[in-house]
Design a protein around this motif. Sequence first.
Motif, PDB file in Angstrom:
ATOM      1  N   ALA A 110     -27.277  35.359 -36.245  1.00 40.48           N
ATOM      2  CA  ALA A 110     -26.385  34.720 -35.757  1.00 40.48           C
ATOM      3  C   ALA A 110     -25.279  35.500 -35.159  1.00 40.48           C
ATOM      4  O   ALA A 110     -24.559  36.162 -35.685  1.00 40.48           O
ATOM      5  CB  ALA A 110     -25.594  33.908 -36.870  1.00 40.48           C
ATOM      6  N   ALA A 112     -22.505  35.031 -33.509  1.00 41.89           N
ATOM      7  CA  ALA A 112     -21.007  34.832 -33.690  1.00 41.89           C
ATOM      8  C   ALA A 112     -20.422  35.588 -34.933  1.00 41.89           C
ATOM      9  O   ALA A 112     -19.257  35.964 -34.997  1.00 41.89           O
ATOM     10  CB  ALA A 112     -20.592  33.363 -33.604  1.00 41.89           C
ATOM     11  N   LYS A 113     -21.182  35.414 -35.992  1.00 40.99           N
ATOM     12  CA  LYS A 113     -20.733  36.159 -37.145  1.00 40.99           C
ATOM     13  C   LYS A 113     -21.446  37.464 -37.730  1.00 40.99           C
ATOM     14  O   LYS A 113     -21.054  37.957 -38.665  1.00 40.99           O
ATOM     15  CB  LYS A 113     -20.929  35.078 -38.202  1.00 40.99           C
ATOM     16  CG  LYS A 113     -20.016  33.823 -38.199  1.00 40.99           C
ATOM     17  CD  LYS A 113     -20.413  32.811 -39.311  1.00 40.99           C
ATOM     18  CE  LYS A 113     -19.572  31.648 -39.077  1.00 40.99           C
ATOM     19  NZ  LYS A 113     -19.933  30.369 -40.241  1.00 40.99           N
ATOM     20  N   ASN A 146     -24.091  28.166 -38.928  1.00 40.19           N
ATOM     21  CA  ASN A 146     -23.791  28.886 -37.558  1.00 40.19           C
ATOM     22  C   ASN A 146     -24.193  27.989 -36.187  1.00 40.19           C
ATOM     23  O   ASN A 146     -25.456  27.601 -36.380  1.00 40.19           O
ATOM     24  CB  ASN A 146     -24.812  30.046 -37.615  1.00 40.19           C
ATOM     25  CG  ASN A 146     -24.457  31.144 -38.811  1.00 40.19           C
ATOM     26  OD1 ASN A 146     -23.478  31.782 -38.492  1.00 40.19           O
ATOM     27  ND2 ASN A 146     -25.305  31.313 -39.599  1.00 40.19           N
ATOM     28  N   ARG A 148     -24.943  28.808 -33.238  1.00 38.98           N
ATOM     29  CA  ARG A 148     -26.009  29.576 -32.540  1.00 38.98           C
ATOM     30  C   ARG A 148     -26.956  30.386 -33.285  1.00 38.98           C
ATOM     31  O   ARG A 148     -26.453  31.300 -34.024  1.00 38.98           O
ATOM     32  CB  ARG A 148     -25.562  30.185 -31.439  1.00 38.98           C
ATOM     33  CG  ARG A 148     -26.619  30.578 -30.427  1.00 38.98           C
ATOM     34  CD  ARG A 148     -25.917  31.259 -29.195  1.00 38.98           C
ATOM     35  NE  ARG A 148     -27.106  31.935 -28.476  1.00 38.98           N
ATOM     36  CZ  ARG A 148     -27.718  31.415 -27.241  1.00 38.98           C
ATOM     37  NH1 ARG A 148     -27.607  30.264 -26.955  1.00 38.98           N
ATOM     38  NH2 ARG A 148     -28.437  32.184 -26.528  1.00 38.98           N
ATOM     39  N   ARG A 160     -27.776  43.953 -31.952  1.00 37.87           N
ATOM     40  CA  ARG A 160     -27.186  43.489 -30.597  1.00 37.87           C
ATOM     41  C   ARG A 160     -27.898  44.259 -29.524  1.00 37.87           C
ATOM     42  O   ARG A 160     -28.092  43.733 -28.483  1.00 37.87           O
ATOM     43  CB  ARG A 160     -25.692  44.076 -30.436  1.00 37.87           C
ATOM     44  CG  ARG A 160     -24.807  43.453 -31.627  1.00 37.87           C
ATOM     45  CD  ARG A 160     -23.652  42.879 -30.911  1.00 37.87           C
ATOM     46  NE  ARG A 160     -22.851  42.119 -32.078  1.00 37.87           N
ATOM     47  CZ  ARG A 160     -22.443  40.890 -31.932  1.00 37.87           C
ATOM     48  NH1 ARG A 160     -23.148  40.079 -31.170  1.00 37.87           N
ATOM     49  NH2 ARG A 160     -21.650  40.498 -32.759  1.00 37.87           N
ATOM     50  N   THR A 169     -29.266  25.952 -30.495  1.00 34.78           N
ATOM     51  CA  THR A 169     -27.912  25.762 -30.505  1.00 34.78           C
ATOM     52  C   THR A 169     -27.472  24.492 -31.008  1.00 34.78           C
ATOM     53  O   THR A 169     -28.163  23.455 -30.428  1.00 34.78           O
ATOM     54  CB  THR A 169     -27.649  26.179 -29.291  1.00 34.78           C
ATOM     55  OG1 THR A 169     -27.768  27.356 -28.626  1.00 34.78           O
ATOM     56  CG2 THR A 169     -25.955  26.032 -28.909  1.00 34.78           C
TER      57      THR A 169
END
Length: 172
Positions: A110, A112-113, A146, A148, A160, A169
């Motif tokens: 995820a 975003a987190k 989450n 996404r 990453r 999503t």
Amino acid sequence: MAFRIALRTAAPALAAVALSLAVAQGAPASAAEHGAIPAPTAPSAVPAHPSARQTAPADDNPFRAMELDGLKAEFRFMCPAGRCVGYWSLALTEDRLKRHYQGGEFFAYAPAKGEFGFFLDTDIAYRTVKDPRRVRLVDSDFTRRNPRVEIRYGDPDRPRAAEVVATATTWM
């Protein structure tokens, strides 16, 4: 004693009902053989295990509100210890399975987190898998929490930099 008497009285009626149902179900099949009515079509999904006789209603799919890219929702059965349980999961689509993967591992992430999820293989959870056919993400706190979720391929220690293979999503 009263139960045995009631059972003896009801048994012939129950047997007659069961026999009439069997005959009624056989009549359409016989008529279909002779062209009187169209033959029934086979069900689209057959349970993976013979003892799994339940079917999954389409509206029980927890992923139906998600936009899926490279993933498909499937209803499957697992039978740990001989007791079958049906569940929904996300798996890679055929076009993503055909790609050549080398030198990394699949993991659920995820962005975003920065959280990691788990894949389910029968009843065992794995953080990473090497085989794309073992990518199976189930409905869990990870997917609900989450908006996404990405399936990535590469080094899980450097998420990453890993390649995004598929996404799920939830638009709010």
